[in-house]
Each structure stands twice: as structure tokens, then as C-alpha cells.
Enzyme design. Structure first.
Site, PDB file in Angstrom:
ATOM      1  N   PHE A  10       0.805  -1.373   0.008  1.00 35.53           N
ATOM      2  CA  PHE A  10       0.090   0.124  -0.059  1.00 35.53           C
ATOM      3  C   PHE A  10       0.968   1.173  -0.019  1.00 35.53           C
ATOM      4  N   LEU A  33       6.070  -9.936  -2.585  1.00 32.38           N
ATOM      5  CA  LEU A  33       4.712 -10.370  -3.261  1.00 32.38           C
ATOM      6  C   LEU A  33       4.094 -11.116  -2.410  1.00 32.38           C
ATOM      7  N   THR A  34       3.997 -11.018  -1.188  1.00 26.55           N
ATOM      8  CA  THR A  34       2.952 -11.487  -0.241  1.00 26.55           C
ATOM      9  C   THR A  34       1.624 -11.265  -0.352  1.00 26.55           C
ATOM     10  N   THR A 132       5.965   2.611  12.775  1.00 26.76           N
ATOM     11  CA  THR A 132       4.585   2.951  13.251  1.00 26.76           C
ATOM     12  C   THR A 132       4.483   3.698  14.271  1.00 26.76           C
ATOM     13  N   ASP A 133       3.210   4.268  14.615  1.00 27.91           N
ATOM     14  CA  ASP A 133       3.076   5.025  16.185  1.00 27.91           C
ATOM     15  C   ASP A 133       2.590   4.047  17.183  1.00 27.91           C
ATOM     16  N   GLU A 134       2.357   2.735  16.607  1.00 25.07           N
ATOM     17  CA  GLU A 134       1.720   1.593  17.663  1.00 25.07           C
ATOM     18  C   GLU A 134       2.859   1.369  18.434  1.00 25.07           C
ATOM     19  N   TYR A 158       2.219  -7.326  16.303  1.00 23.80           N
ATOM     20  CA  TYR A 158       2.623  -6.446  15.117  1.00 23.80           C
ATOM     21  C   TYR A 158       3.445  -5.358  15.779  1.00 23.80           C
ATOM     22  N   SER A 159       2.855  -4.551  16.647  1.00 28.81           N
ATOM     23  CA  SER A 159       3.769  -3.434  17.294  1.00 28.81           C
ATOM     24  C   SER A 159       4.858  -4.015  18.125  1.00 28.81           C
ATOM     25  N   ALA A 160       4.995  -4.974  18.563  1.00 27.14           N
ATOM     26  CA  ALA A 160       5.968  -5.661  19.166  1.00 27.14           C
ATOM     27  C   ALA A 160       7.229  -5.841  18.414  1.00 27.14           C
ATOM     28  N   LYS A 162       7.406  -4.607  15.191  1.00 25.44           N
ATOM     29  CA  LYS A 162       7.933  -3.200  14.759  1.00 25.44           C
ATOM     30  C   LYS A 162       8.986  -2.438  15.801  1.00 25.44           C
ATOM     31  N   LYS A 197      -7.880  -3.644   6.129  1.00 26.48           N
ATOM     32  CA  LYS A 197      -8.033  -2.539   6.872  1.00 26.48           C
ATOM     33  C   LYS A 197      -9.165  -1.653   6.939  1.00 26.48           C
ATOM     34  N   VAL A 214     -17.784  -3.277  12.983  1.00 24.85           N
ATOM     35  CA  VAL A 214     -17.175  -2.471  14.022  1.00 24.85           C
ATOM     36  C   VAL A 214     -16.751  -3.114  15.284  1.00 24.85           C
ATOM     37  N   ASN A 257     -13.259   5.325  15.374  1.00 22.25           N
ATOM     38  CA  ASN A 257     -13.709   4.734  14.327  1.00 22.25           C
ATOM     39  C   ASN A 257     -14.900   4.873  13.848  1.00 22.25           C
TER      40      ASN A 257
HETATM   41  P1  NAD Z   1       1.504  -3.646   3.350  1.00 23.73           P
HETATM   42  O1  NAD Z   1       1.002  -4.785   4.146  1.00 23.73           O
HETATM   43  O2  NAD Z   1       0.447  -3.050   2.507  1.00 23.73           O
HETATM   44  O3  NAD Z   1       2.726  -3.894   2.360  1.00 23.73           O
HETATM   45  C1  NAD Z   1       3.756  -4.583   2.682  1.00 23.73           C
HETATM   46  C2  NAD Z   1       4.590  -4.977   1.433  1.00 23.73           C
HETATM   47  O4  NAD Z   1       5.958  -5.609   1.958  1.00 23.73           O
HETATM   48  C3  NAD Z   1       3.917  -5.862   0.562  1.00 23.73           C
HETATM   49  O5  NAD Z   1       4.168  -5.516  -0.896  1.00 23.73           O
HETATM   50  C4  NAD Z   1       4.551  -7.022   0.823  1.00 23.73           C
HETATM   51  O6  NAD Z   1       4.622  -8.113  -0.384  1.00 23.73           O
HETATM   52  C5  NAD Z   1       6.075  -6.837   1.260  1.00 23.73           C
HETATM   53  N1  NAD Z   1       6.689  -7.764   1.868  1.00 23.73           N
HETATM   54  C6  NAD Z   1       5.979  -8.464   3.186  1.00 23.73           C
HETATM   55  N2  NAD Z   1       7.217  -9.314   3.670  1.00 23.73           N
HETATM   56  C7  NAD Z   1       8.281  -9.071   2.758  1.00 23.73           C
HETATM   57  C8  NAD Z   1       9.664  -9.679   2.815  1.00 23.73           C
HETATM   58  N3  NAD Z   1       9.825 -10.633   3.826  1.00 23.73           N
HETATM   59  N4  NAD Z   1      10.582  -9.290   1.880  1.00 23.73           N
HETATM   60  C9  NAD Z   1      10.166  -8.282   0.944  1.00 23.73           C
HETATM   61  N5  NAD Z   1       8.848  -7.711   1.127  1.00 23.73           N
HETATM   62  C10 NAD Z   1       7.947  -8.350   1.676  1.00 23.73           C
HETATM   63  O7  NAD Z   1       1.950  -2.559   4.383  1.00 23.73           O
HETATM   64  P2  NAD Z   1       1.878  -0.949   4.421  1.00 23.73           P
HETATM   65  O8  NAD Z   1       0.588  -0.677   4.721  1.00 23.73           O
HETATM   66  O9  NAD Z   1       2.131  -0.432   3.064  1.00 23.73           O
HETATM   67  O10 NAD Z   1       3.144  -0.432   5.336  1.00 23.73           O
HETATM   68  C11 NAD Z   1       4.505  -0.351   4.881  1.00 23.73           C
HETATM   69  C12 NAD Z   1       5.130  -0.155   6.249  1.00 23.73           C
HETATM   70  O11 NAD Z   1       4.741   1.280   6.774  1.00 23.73           O
HETATM   71  C13 NAD Z   1       5.381  -1.163   7.013  1.00 23.73           C
HETATM   72  O12 NAD Z   1       6.738  -1.332   7.631  1.00 23.73           O
HETATM   73  C14 NAD Z   1       4.285  -0.846   8.099  1.00 23.73           C
HETATM   74  O13 NAD Z   1       4.749  -1.208   9.534  1.00 23.73           O
HETATM   75  C15 NAD Z   1       4.556   0.815   8.141  1.00 23.73           C
HETATM   76  N6  NAD Z   1       3.382   1.718   8.530  1.00 23.73           N
HETATM   77  C16 NAD Z   1       2.181   1.469   8.100  1.00 23.73           C
HETATM   78  C17 NAD Z   1       1.080   2.293   8.398  1.00 23.73           C
HETATM   79  C18 NAD Z   1      -0.149   1.871   7.709  1.00 23.73           C
HETATM   80  O14 NAD Z   1      -1.328   2.829   8.173  1.00 23.73           O
HETATM   81  N7  NAD Z   1      -0.637   1.158   6.633  1.00 23.73           N
HETATM   82  C19 NAD Z   1       1.349   3.356   9.238  1.00 23.73           C
HETATM   83  C20 NAD Z   1       2.555   3.551   9.654  1.00 23.73           C
HETATM   84  C21 NAD Z   1       3.604   2.706   9.235  1.00 23.73           C
HETATM   85  O1  DAU Z   2      -1.248   3.290  13.601  1.00 32.00           O
HETATM   86  C1  DAU Z   2      -0.479   2.741  12.362  1.00 32.00           C
HETATM   87  C2  DAU Z   2      -0.961   1.600  12.026  1.00 32.00           C
HETATM   88  O2  DAU Z   2      -2.206   1.543  11.687  1.00 32.00           O
HETATM   89  C3  DAU Z   2       0.099   0.738  11.112  1.00 32.00           C
HETATM   90  O3  DAU Z   2       1.287   0.539  11.911  1.00 32.00           O
HETATM   91  C4  DAU Z   2      -0.665  -0.612  10.740  1.00 32.00           C
HETATM   92  O4  DAU Z   2       0.236  -1.197   9.825  1.00 32.00           O
HETATM   93  C5  DAU Z   2      -2.084  -0.253   9.958  1.00 32.00           C
HETATM   94  O5  DAU Z   2      -2.638  -1.484   9.865  1.00 32.00           O
HETATM   95  C6  DAU Z   2      -2.811   0.616  10.965  1.00 32.00           C
HETATM   96  O6  DAU Z   2      -3.180  -0.269  12.176  1.00 32.00           O
HETATM   97  P1  DAU Z   2      -4.530  -0.368  12.914  1.00 32.00           P
HETATM   98  O7  DAU Z   2      -4.880  -1.629  13.731  1.00 32.00           O
HETATM   99  O8  DAU Z   2      -4.930   0.658  13.486  1.00 32.00           O
HETATM  100  O9  DAU Z   2      -5.531  -0.542  11.464  1.00 32.00           O
HETATM  101  P2  DAU Z   2      -6.889  -1.296  11.111  1.00 32.00           P
HETATM  102  O10 DAU Z   2      -7.465  -0.648   9.822  1.00 32.00           O
HETATM  103  O11 DAU Z   2      -6.741  -2.804  11.069  1.00 32.00           O
HETATM  104  O12 DAU Z   2      -7.909  -0.841  12.221  1.00 32.00           O
HETATM  105  C7  DAU Z   2      -8.093   0.695  12.411  1.00 32.00           C
HETATM  106  C8  DAU Z   2      -9.159   0.717  13.550  1.00 32.00           C
HETATM  107  O13 DAU Z   2     -10.372   0.116  13.016  1.00 32.00           O
HETATM  108  C9  DAU Z   2      -8.646  -0.025  14.631  1.00 32.00           C
HETATM  109  O14 DAU Z   2      -8.914   0.391  16.087  1.00 32.00           O
HETATM  110  C10 DAU Z   2      -9.580  -1.402  14.594  1.00 32.00           C
HETATM  111  C11 DAU Z   2     -10.824  -0.930  14.019  1.00 32.00           C
HETATM  112  N1  DAU Z   2     -11.336  -1.869  13.114  1.00 32.00           N
HETATM  113  C12 DAU Z   2     -10.513  -2.566  12.016  1.00 32.00           C
HETATM  114  C13 DAU Z   2     -11.048  -3.501  11.140  1.00 32.00           C
HETATM  115  C14 DAU Z   2     -10.287  -4.442  10.073  1.00 32.00           C
HETATM  116  C15 DAU Z   2     -12.828  -2.407  13.033  1.00 32.00           C
HETATM  117  O15 DAU Z   2     -13.393  -1.833  14.006  1.00 32.00           O
HETATM  118  N2  DAU Z   2     -13.254  -3.377  12.402  1.00 32.00           N
HETATM  119  C16 DAU Z   2     -12.395  -3.747  11.359  1.00 32.00           C
HETATM  120  O16 DAU Z   2     -13.123  -4.756  10.576  1.00 32.00           O
END
Ligand code: NAD
Ligand code: DAU
Length: 352
Positions: A10, A33-34, A132-134, A158-160, A162, A197, A214, A257
């Protein structure tokens, strides 16, 4: 050139697309490409010689060594990770493998390459770790937002994982001098967000007339940032961040949320009205996430003070663009909703 890991996911794919829209500096994109990685996110770069896609694992030391020796990047921007909290609860092993061991392997490869550089090359090199902020844990309603100095208190697998990777990055700087940067960002949303997500799940379920699940009371709070603002924040830190420092990136936009879900429903009511009635009728409260963090909030003053970065989008503008993108890209959504995706939805939601 730069080496990006996880650039088919993403945020990584948005970063690569934005990078090459703004500069001609080539990108080598290493991605395993997971289920979360998708070449279709990068379709706009097909045939573009500035983008070299490599299908492989950050944990493959020989592969990473070879890429570094061949392409000699001036920086590594490290996105690759397992990123979904709910998946980390069902199966934490993959999170330790990629987020901890994979980051370790990448750091060791980067250190080996960096040691071959001359003085100027060594000084200019950067290892940018995207986190991440987590890692800071959960806030009470009256707590100030997370500052870079907050203690680490991760609560999910996950957060542990990271947090562990952040600690490795920090140690590789303090012990070996590797020039690292770390950014800790809040919840992103926008194009190419995988529909496991919250925001994309709500959009695709609503359009399919399915329940909008939710967790618990829905009053959990997150800070939401449009993905392209995260990408511009990373570019700012990569260009001007002080080596060894961490920078929080956030949208100054705390929302519960349930309010997010109502906003999505209202936009869909406007843009794609459902003859059966308002989309909010589909909202269904389900069993809460175990160990669910109640509130995240980001103090993003450091990146603004030092680097002049602020988000360009408000939540109102960003979420409208996002909902419109999903309406315009039904083929992308259908493509990612593969058999494996259906398995995840079945496993995770059927018993809630
Ligand atoms: P995502 O899950 O959408 O994408 C992760 C990508 O990493 C995928 O393309 C996957 O194929 C690749 N990948 C996974 N394991 C791999 C491996 N072993 N070797 C090579 N590639 C691998 O994740 P995202 O939401 O795009 O997040 C990207 C980064 O940003 C992560 O490190 C995440 O912790 C961090 N982050 C995400 C958010 C968020 O809201 N999504 C917020 C803050 C930080
Ligand atoms: O804060 C940054 C993080 O945000 C990133 O590090 C993570 O990679 C990213 O996935 C995201 O984590 P969250 O757990 O906050 O995101 P998620 O979209 O899974 O959930 C957002 C909020 O919505 C959370 O409080 C859980 C809630 N939720 C989520 C899903 C999937 C629901 O209520 N229902 C749902 O079905």
C-alpha cells in the site's frame, strides 16, 4: 538510485509512484509479493526503465548483497513488513520473521555495503526505516499525543515486532555508525489500501451490501493521514533529517472509528446511493480485537519545526479522494479479492 523494500504494498507503491513522478532518480523495488503485495499497483510504471522490480525476500542475504553490489544505491527506504494487527494476533510468526529477522538481515547487508564506500559515499548514505506510532502503546483520553521521546510500550505482536525492528535500527547506528533515519507514522489511508484494513474494508463491504464490522463500541481513536502526505514526509526526512533521529509523522486528525465509518457511509450515500437505503444501516458491532489499543495520537511538531513538513490534505479532502478512487477502480478491488482474501474474511469475521 534508491532501493525500496515492500514497494508493491500500500504505502510502498504510493511512495514509488510519487517518487518517480517527481524525480528521475531510479528505484530498485524489492518485494516478496505476499498477499499484500500487488504488481498491479505499479502498472503505471510498466516499461519505465527508472523502475527495476525484484521479486524477493528481504531475509535473503545473498539476494540483498547482490542488489546492493550491483545497483549501489545511495539510500534504502525500508517499507517491507507484515502490517496487519489482526493477522498478527492469528499468526505472529510471520511478523517476527519479516519485521524482526528480515530487518536484521537488511541492516547487516546495508552495513556490509556501507563499509565498502569511500568517505563521501559513507557520509551521504541513508538507511530509512519506516515504522509506526503503535510502538508507543495506547493513550488515555487526556494524555498528550505521542512525542518521539515517549517510551516504547507495544501491545500487539505486530507493534512488538515493529518496536523490535526500531531498536535494531537504532543500535546499528549507535554501535556501527550506520546512518539511519526512522519515521513513526499514524494510520494511513488512500489508493491501493488492501481491503483488510478499516477504511477500504468499509468501502468494499458497503458497496457489496455486506455488514460493516465495527469492533467493540467503535470509540477507539486513531490519527489518520492521507498516504501521499506520508510519502512526502518520508521524502522530507530522507532529504534533510538528522542522522540517527526519529521523526513522528501524523495528520493532526484524531477520529473515533465509528465516526470514520459514518463518514465513509455518508460519502457513499452521496456518490453511489444505494436504493436499499443509507449505507449506515449496515453498521454491525462485533467482538472487539484482543488487547485493542484505545487511542493513538501523534505530535508531529518535530518534523514541522526541523523540516517544514505538514500534511497537505485534511481528512475531508483525503477521504473524498479515497472513496472516489475505490469507486473508479472496481477492477483493482475485484483483483485483490482473491480466494486467499475470502479465506481471511471467513476466518477472521465468521465467529465475531
Ligand atoms: P502492506 O502490508 O500493504 O505492504 C507490505 C509490503 O511488503 C507488501 O508489498 C509485501 O509483499 C512486502 N513484504 C512483506 N514481507 C516481505 C519480505 N519478507 N520481503 C520483501 N517484501 C515483503 O503494508 P503498508 O501498509 O504499505 O506498510 C508499509 C510499512 O509502513 C510497514 O513497515 C508498516 O509497518 C509501516 N506503517 C504502515 C502504516 C499504515 O497505516 N498502513 C502506518 C505506519 C507505518
Ligand atoms: O497506527 C498505524 C498502524 O495503523 C499501522 O502501523 C498498521 O500497519 C496499520 O494496519 C494500522 O493499524 P490499525 O490496527 O490501527 O488499522 P486497522 O485498519 O486494522 O484498524 C483501524 C481501527 O479500526 C482499529 O481500531 C481497529 C478497527 N477495526 C478494524 C477492522 C479491520 C474495526 O473496527 N473493524 C474492522 O473490521
Amino acid at each position: 538510485m534508491i532501493l525500496v523494500t515492500g514497494g508493491a504494498g500500500f504505502i510502498g507503491s504510493n511512495f514509488v509512484l510519487d517518487w518517480l513522478a517527481q524525480s528521475d532518480e531510479p528505484v530498485v523495488n524489492l518485494d516478496a509479493l505476499t498477499y499484500a503485495g500487488n504488481r498491479a499497483n505499479l502498472a503505471a510504471l510498466d516499461g519505465d526503465a527508472r523502475h527495476v522490480f525484484v521479486h524477493g525476500d528481504i531475509g535473503d542475504r545473498a539476494l540483498v548483497d547482490g542488489l546492493l553490489a550491483t545497483h549501489r544505491p545511495r539510500a534504502i527506504v525500508h517499507f517491507a513488513a507484515e502490517s496487519h494487527v489482526d493477522r498478527s494476533i492469528h499468526g505472529p510468526g510471520a511478523f517476527v520473521k519479516t519485521n524482526v529477522e528480515g530487518t536484521f538481515t537488511l541492516l547487516e547487508a546495508a552495513r556490509g555495503f556501507w563499509n565498502t564506500l569511500d568517505g563521501a559515499g559513507k557520509a551521504a548514505f541513508r538507511f530509512h526505516h519506516v515504522s509506526t506510532d503503535e510502538v508507543y502503546g495506547s493513550l488515555k483520553p487526556s494524555d498528550p499525543p505521542f512525542a518521539e521521546t515517549n517510551p516504547y510500550e507495544p501491545n500487539s505482536p505486530y507493534s512488538a515486532s515493529k518496536a523490535a525492528s526500531d531498536h535494531l535500527v537504532r543500535a546499528w547506528h549507535h554501535t556501527y555508525g550506520l546512518p539511519v533515519l526512522t519515521t513513526n507514522c499514524s494510520n494511513n489511508y488512500g489508493p491501493y489500501h488492501f481491503p483488510e484494513k478499516l477504511i477500504p474494508l468499509m468501502i468494499v463491504n458497503a458497496l457489496a451490501g455486506k455488514p460493516l464490522p465495527v469492533y467493540g463500541d467503535g470509540r477507539q481513536i486513531r490519527d489518520w493521514l492521507y498516504v501521499k502526505d506520508h510519502c512526502s514526509g518520508i521524502r522530507a526526512v530522507l532529504a534533510g533529517g538528522r542522522v540517527g533521529e526519529t521523526y513522528n509523522i501524523g495528520g493532526w486528525n484524531e477520529m473515533a472509528n465509528i465516526d470514520i465509518v459514518h463518514t465513509v457511509c455518508a460519502l457513499l450515500d452521496e456518490l453511489r446511493p444505494d436504493p436499499a437505503g443509507p449505507y449506515a444501516r449496515l453498521i454491525t458491532h462485533v467482538t472487539d480485537r484482543p488487547g485493542h489499543d484505545r487511542r493513538y495520537a501523534i505530535d508531529a511538531r518535530k518534523i514541522e519545526r526541523e523540516l517544514g513538513w505538514r500534511p497537505a490534505e485534511t481528512f475531508a479532502t483525503g477521504i473524498r479522494k479515497t472513496v472516489q478512487w475505490y469507486l473508479d477502480n472496481a477492477a483493482w478491488v475485484a483483483n485483490v479479492q482473491s480466494g486467499a482474501y475470502q479465506d481471511w474474511i471467513g476466518t477472521h469475521y465468521s465467529a465475531r
